[in-house]
Design a protein around this motif. Sequence first.
Motif, PDB file in Angstrom:
ATOM      1  N   UNK A  75     -33.049  -0.376  -7.922  1.00 42.61           N
ATOM      2  CA  UNK A  75     -33.784  -0.090  -6.680  1.00 42.61           C
ATOM      3  C   UNK A  75     -35.257  -0.498  -6.824  1.00 42.61           C
TER       4      UNK A  75
ATOM      5  N   UNK B  96     -28.206  -4.466  -2.596  1.00 41.07           N
ATOM      6  CA  UNK B  96     -27.192  -3.762  -3.372  1.00 41.07           C
ATOM      7  C   UNK B  96     -25.810  -3.975  -2.761  1.00 41.07           C
ATOM      8  N   UNK B  97     -25.693  -3.740  -1.469  1.00 43.65           N
ATOM      9  CA  UNK B  97     -24.392  -3.834  -0.828  1.00 43.65           C
ATOM     10  C   UNK B  97     -23.874  -5.266  -0.835  1.00 43.65           C
ATOM     11  N   UNK B 234     -18.466   5.261   2.478  1.00 45.08           N
ATOM     12  CA  UNK B 234     -18.892   5.520   3.850  1.00 45.08           C
ATOM     13  C   UNK B 234     -17.738   5.688   4.838  1.00 45.08           C
TER      14      UNK B 234
ATOM     15  N   UNK D 226     -32.445  10.250  -6.479  1.00 43.69           N
ATOM     16  CA  UNK D 226     -32.816  10.134  -5.062  1.00 43.69           C
ATOM     17  C   UNK D 226     -32.863   8.671  -4.618  1.00 43.69           C
ATOM     18  N   UNK D 228     -31.093   6.312  -6.023  1.00 43.78           N
ATOM     19  CA  UNK D 228     -29.705   5.852  -6.063  1.00 43.78           C
ATOM     20  C   UNK D 228     -28.965   6.236  -4.783  1.00 43.78           C
ATOM     21  N   UNK D 229     -29.170   7.479  -4.355  1.00 48.47           N
ATOM     22  CA  UNK D 229     -28.521   7.933  -3.136  1.00 48.47           C
ATOM     23  C   UNK D 229     -29.031   7.162  -1.925  1.00 48.47           C
ATOM     24  N   UNK D 230     -30.325   6.957  -1.893  1.00 47.71           N
ATOM     25  CA  UNK D 230     -30.933   6.264  -0.757  1.00 47.71           C
ATOM     26  C   UNK D 230     -30.402   4.858  -0.610  1.00 47.71           C
ATOM     27  N   UNK D 232     -27.826   3.554  -1.561  1.00 48.74           N
ATOM     28  CA  UNK D 232     -26.400   3.478  -1.220  1.00 48.74           C
ATOM     29  C   UNK D 232     -26.151   3.950   0.209  1.00 48.74           C
ATOM     30  N   UNK D 234     -26.757   6.932   1.470  1.00 52.66           N
ATOM     31  CA  UNK D 234     -26.188   8.279   1.538  1.00 52.66           C
ATOM     32  C   UNK D 234     -27.220   9.384   1.714  1.00 52.66           C
TER      33      UNK D 234
END
Lengths: 343, 343, 343, 343
Positions: A75, B96-97, B234, D226, D228-230, D232, D234
């Motif tokens: 990230x 990332x995606x 998701x 945080x 990592x979640x962002x 993705x 989520x």
Amino acid sequence: MNFGSDNASGVHPKVMAAMAAANDGAVSSYGRDALTRAAADRVREALDAPEAEVFLLGTGTAANALALAQLCPPWGRIFCHRTAHIETSESGAPSFMAGGAQLALIDGPDGRVSPDALRARLFDYPQVDEHDGRNAALSLTNASEWGTVYSPAVVAELAGIAHEAGMAVHIDGARFANAVAATGAAPADLTHRAGVDAMSLGGTKNGCMALEAVVFFDPARARDFDFRRMRAGHLWSKHRFLAAQAIAWLEDGLWLRLARHGNDAAAELAARVRAAGLEILQPVEANEVFVRAPREAIARLRQAGLRAADWPTVGDDEERATIRLVTSWATTDEEIEALSAQL
Amino acid sequence: MNFGSDNASGVHPKVMAAMAAANDGAVSSYGRDALTRAAADRVREALDAPEAEVFLLGTGTAANALALAQLCPPWGRIFCHRTAHIETSESGAPSFMAGGAQLALIDGPDGRVSPDALRARLFDYPQVDEHDGRNAALSLTNASEWGTVYSPAVVAELAGIAHEAGMAVHIDGARFANAVAATGAAPADLTHRAGVDAMSLGGTKNGCMALEAVVFFDPARARDFDFRRMRAGHLWSKHRFLAAQAIAWLEDGLWLRLARHGNDAAAELAARVRAAGLEILQPVEANEVFVRAPREAIARLRQAGLRAADWPTVGDDEERATIRLVTSWATTDEEIEALSAQL
Amino acid sequence: MNFGSDNASGVHPKVMAAMAAANDGAVSSYGRDALTRAAADRVREALDAPEAEVFLLGTGTAANALALAQLCPPWGRIFCHRTAHIETSESGAPSFMAGGAQLALIDGPDGRVSPDALRARLFDYPQVDEHDGRNAALSLTNASEWGTVYSPAVVAELAGIAHEAGMAVHIDGARFANAVAATGAAPADLTHRAGVDAMSLGGTKNGCMALEAVVFFDPARARDFDFRRMRAGHLWSKHRFLAAQAIAWLEDGLWLRLARHGNDAAAELAARVRAAGLEILQPVEANEVFVRAPREAIARLRQAGLRAADWPTVGDDEERATIRLVTSWATTDEEIEALSAQL
Amino acid sequence: MNFGSDNASGVHPKVMAAMAAANDGAVSSYGRDALTRAAADRVREALDAPEAEVFLLGTGTAANALALAQLCPPWGRIFCHRTAHIETSESGAPSFMAGGAQLALIDGPDGRVSPDALRARLFDYPQVDEHDGRNAALSLTNASEWGTVYSPAVVAELAGIAHEAGMAVHIDGARFANAVAATGAAPADLTHRAGVDAMSLGGTKNGCMALEAVVFFDPARARDFDFRRMRAGHLWSKHRFLAAQAIAWLEDGLWLRLARHGNDAAAELAARVRAAGLEILQPVEANEVFVRAPREAIARLRQAGLRAADWPTVGDDEERATIRLVTSWATTDEEIEALSAQL
């Protein structure tokens, strides 16, 4: 008259001879051999960096992308000049290797990141929360893609800004030897003593066949890099043939002599170009000359045998275009004379 | 006086009621239910796109990143405005995606990509060989991050340039309803009839709880998107609660009424701000107002209860700073009056 | 007595000479040279596959992982034997290159996938919906990691099962020459005529320095592979030195003569081992011999100069352990005699 | 008679009411609100883990994959049962989120990892060098996919083996409440006191709408989660609606009462099935019953309204097939009676 790329040149005879000499008997594979240990020592000596961790591999893109992946989380954001090779010419390799990292492009004249432009770009990416990604690394290309170089003082200034922002500093040294030769600086002064954390040290363009070293000046930064290199397919099994290149290339300063030859050839070439009244786009400090010329003149030169890359540049127009001339360790006086005669 | 974010607003009562109503008995999970089918139909109707493939999910970042990953190979490049949410505020999600894709940032006033700037940026990325990566997608945010909108004609012009360059076109429609309300254009004219290939249609900021639709106007582009959504985590298991939001939100044009309310509130707010002699940085076309004001004035307003995001902007100085005021479907006259009184 | 790995052997003199001969003058970089075109032709001829697309690179892990990434979407599953190199020894490279793909491991005696075991494994992964991932590719190692080979008939049977299940078929041919030499089959019969879609053809272990070819028998499968190779850092700039290896290695059947030498050496070694009363764990068909012996005997052999890898295997106990002996093109009679004398 | 999935059930009225109650006024987005802080506290209390870091998100696949990505480097290996949800039903999400990590599947009866099977699997992956990848995490599903549970003692034994091997331990707790209810153990005894490092605590299947908590018992393990979640996608913007679910669900032990209801229903269902002479494949300890029955009987039951998933299992044949019956907090006596009447 091949000025198309330093990658078009071959392998220096001493390097080739060292590879042949290494081809004797059975040797442990995957870098668990004496030659590899010696090569790492030679790299450390050349950089005056006795603590550094050194990894050899075969391509510059791999060296850059893997080194940066080590410095930048998935990230994260890697700051570099907008003409950096990692941005323009690696098809997204750094982002791929780093699991999705982004590049943040910096302006600056003559292919160089300027301190002000770096600061301005950091302003664009405040670090408030997890939406913002992490400003992670600054990558400087020395010598730059425009044949200019950073001095130790400038590297140190930029590294200072980067460190203050919590970022690591990487040198894309595909043409690092040319930068050393051009600045006359000690390799250490251009790197770890100026605050550089990691570098890609390139041999391929400068007399080797396929040889790059990834160097981490702080061994802690190298943690698990062996896994990273392996799973990217960049661990050579017959590793001694990487090592042999490195040893021969660094021996007795060969790498710097070759770089000096390339730089000198570029300077000479630039003089001839200027004498012919053509425009050169930036200071010629290393081994590249960017020439803007009438399109028909370029066509004529090519017909006469010139190999040079098209380099579309802002400012070109219907009349005039830009080409890139690259010299190398293998450039001959004859080639320069031949081009000169055509100009 | 909460103008901090449209995400700070709650869920419209009709949407909340629909979610409660959907909570009746057992229903097939993972979108294999009648409500989900109906929701997809509603989205297709709203966009006048009977062939479109529609996927629901819960966050705008996921909608953007997954849609773009579908349009852009891992070695591809996504062009977007330099203030695009996918660039500034998603922590690298699209890259990332998409497995390592890169963003190419475009300039343009008022948060909008201009045709000339897009062309200039394409010039920066010639497509000669595999070094260059693939210019793959153009993403436009409508309404933009600066509260401005693209008209159907401008979308069509930009999409034409993109298509000519072999790229697909995506709309980040986190505030698409605001763009429809602002332009008065038919949703179809702002999207597929203007050449848009895929969009993220955002409900969350505009009266829903967590509801975004990814829409592919050409079903062929949706191939395997179900796998992509799944493996990114998701795919909601109790999918009916996404569907219920979509249905209620789109019913009888609620989504556009809510957007119009937000837009009107912003216009009113802007009028009050201007009347107070403060600077507004760009045309107020949707539901955002960017105000530059003396720092002490901002501090005073905050003390009086104002919630607004700091928005550091080039041009700010020691005296004056920029803040962002966002209205929403839930903004009340009282809030505007209260702020106005303080101005 | 170095039987540690075929990677411990050097480069065959003819290959080394070809590399030196290629080092003449300036040549276009990145594979845009005549030698590279000729090398691809040689590979096509060797495989009797005039339509195939051929890509050269430097390591076997890269060849496997990149080829599989081309056959398998990020949400896909690659079936392979549980002892496959891609599973045990590449640190996750296929998954990395394929953007997150998974391996599904198959049992089967002697390091070979058996048709029944493949069918059983497919049963484990029904393809109902997007939860299930996509069964995408079958990878067979020929010769296998246990020194056994697949015949054309068995490859065809396995490929038939795979194709029926909608999967592509890949050969990990790091030791493909050994498989050809062992079966006496035509390379084409072991690959595309048996239904194979792509392969990694390995030169490195068999007389080259760093040379692998990725081959797609249907050119449509090769789409964008050049980008994939590039952004993984596997496009050599001085590409002629890959090409020179390939040409010399394939010329006049050198590759098969070298493989035959390795296979014969293994057969001889196995005979000596058996004569000494030690256990050999599987049929010796290519160039590997797995020996289970008393631990003290192994220690003694090592003290006498044996190089062989530990190969912990189910069935080993406190008394007895397993080691792997690998022969190569470079194994000498003297080495075999020396080991034999110690046995 | 819907026994298809606990995901087919709706939202418990108290949870729905809490979500409606949270819909009041403007609240800071992205989890920077009081409700979110309270929800994290409630999770910490429920687990008796005052130091734990807690992150809320919306799906179980995301919770598992993101948690594991935090524990496992891209070149790592996650050990799990061969029927684990992360292996069979997440389309490769853990590998995707972890940047290419691999799963290593473990056998064991009744859907449970056995200590011996774990040890055997570790034997398969010696950790010699970078070829081997990194053995990084053990993931246990409790309650398991086969409706069985792990006791605190067994979790502790397995965690001990994992830690000794340098691995972290993760609980997939999509049905953790059922495991707590079934074992009667304290949540802390099933997790951190038994050596668990991280868990996914699932509310969705057990009365929530879309609510999972990722918990790291050692805050150091949560570093950058945080981000990592962002990235993705989520991080919910209207985060209060996740928090409201968590608070209502945990309040006064509701989560355990709901789980107990589901478990009791399964026990009752199993008794009826057994009384009808049908085979049940494993101990019924939580809320799942796997029934093998004549195919025609299954067809008849379905015609009578039964919803249950096909569950093809080794041992099925032309005559008999396996189906999965899942109960939930919402299963009624009437449904059980109705099924019973058909049996």
